[in-house]
Design an enzyme around this catalytic site. Sequence first.
Site, PDB file in Angstrom:
ATOM      1  N   CYS A  37     -21.250 -10.703   6.459  1.00 27.75           N
ATOM      2  CA  CYS A  37     -21.935  -9.470   6.848  1.00 27.75           C
ATOM      3  C   CYS A  37     -23.435  -9.695   6.913  1.00 27.75           C
ATOM      4  O   CYS A  37     -23.964 -10.680   6.391  1.00 27.75           O
ATOM      5  CB  CYS A  37     -21.677  -8.361   5.824  1.00 27.75           C
ATOM      6  N   ASP A 448     -61.389 -17.560  23.274  1.00 22.03           N
ATOM      7  CA  ASP A 448     -61.204 -16.424  24.174  1.00 22.03           C
ATOM      8  C   ASP A 448     -62.386 -15.468  24.052  1.00 22.03           C
ATOM      9  O   ASP A 448     -62.762 -15.050  22.953  1.00 22.03           O
ATOM     10  CB  ASP A 448     -59.899 -15.702  23.812  1.00 22.03           C
TER      11      ASP A 448
END
Length: 501
Positions: A37, A448
């Site tokens: 499970c 950047d």
Amino acid sequence: MTAPHLDFERCYRAVSARDARFDGQFITAVRTTGIYCRPSCPAITPKPGNVTFLPTAAAAQQAGYRACRRCLPDAAPGSPLWNVRSDLAARAMRLISDGAVERGGVAALSASLGYSTRQLTRTLTSELGAGPLALARAHRAHTARLLIQTTAMPMSDVAFAAGFSSIRQFNDTVREVFAATPSAMRAEAARRTDGAGPTAGTVRLRLPYREPLDAGWLTWQLSAHAVDGLELFAAGEYRRTLRLPHGTGVAAVRINPIHQNHFGHVLTDLTLQDMRDLAPAVARLRHLLDLDADPESVDAALRADPALSESVDSAPGIRVPGSIDAEELLLRTMIGQQISLAAAATATARLVAHLGEPVDDAALTHGFPSAATIAARGHEVLAGPARRIDAVIGAAAALADGTLVLHAGRTAADLRADLMSYPGIGPWTADYVAMRTLADPDTLLGTDLVVRRGAAALGVNLSEGERWAPWRSYASMHLWRAALSRRGAIPPTLPDHEDQR
């Protein structure tokens, strides 16, 4: 040695609390029932002596356990470990999820990773409890369940679409994994279905993710970068064409945050030429949207930095966009270097319209052209400085002849170094493409321009970014978002990038 994430006391506490945050991170196998499970399954209250914890569903199946039909452990979000880790096992799992074994076999998978089949099998068995064939079998079983429960395809078509070599192998695997016949699973799904289903030829899926998720950031990323003809963002839905191993497709995704049990889902309609591409299409969409992330761990680490805490609180669960197609990502990024988002979208749309393969869709017109087509005919369409055009053509030629290989099984360092060996690809492009191709959580986009503006706005010294490891990619998103927010609630266009060649 037991992996740290499988520490028994830690796992048992999660299962006892039915903590959904751990779903997909490990498997609970119950000896007394023979069932495995997800940790949050409401059907189990196991005693400590009756459970064992395993890293993968394949390991549970290998040990003779069958999947719980109530909690559907294969439907949980994927493990964030495959992105955080960069070892052989993690890189192999990324490729197996993309269907590498079904397409080329274990030998091809091993070769792409640079290891012998024996070495790869030994490593995966040791780390994940199952070898590559068993791991691929678990993915085939998951794909089969999706097709059985979400389509009306004949079972023989389901078997081959899921990657099984025979009807008998398909039937045996479904019975072994789910303890039910394919026809019984379809009947069970029909009883649970309510509301209108998808249109003919379309598979409708819910792709789960761990809460929280900043849907606004993903919405901006997808809408701001959309290329006419190839992509469309309208009325909260992102639609795009897909180039997949066996044909083309169209995906329509809608992010539906729900704040219950730590899960939300992306409602997805997939229309595919060949249903064998279902598993790769799902894997690539999950990768694009960063749906296997562990946002609580990321947010907790970044919130500890006072400079980022306000940003984390205002955008909890920010995601790092991945990619649908690594070759497309590289070429689009190179086309967009040193120009605005609007100009890049216009240039790319022209390339798509002239060289892309037409698609049969009411809203979209073409797929992204192949690298071979761009290498052969890109000079007819691309505009701008000759040096940039030559760089794009050169990269496309290298992709087409296999000199440059982009896939999620590579290491970040090797991929960056390989990319930067080509003219026109500098540190920013290499970092950006590697981050998105590999779902690398620890790339700081320090060159950047927008990230630098965000850092300045927040008073952050990027030279001290090591303190955000291993979540520097997510820190980059927060800095990027901070700069854009200060320009007006995240503008529709992104300022130019600088590529430091």
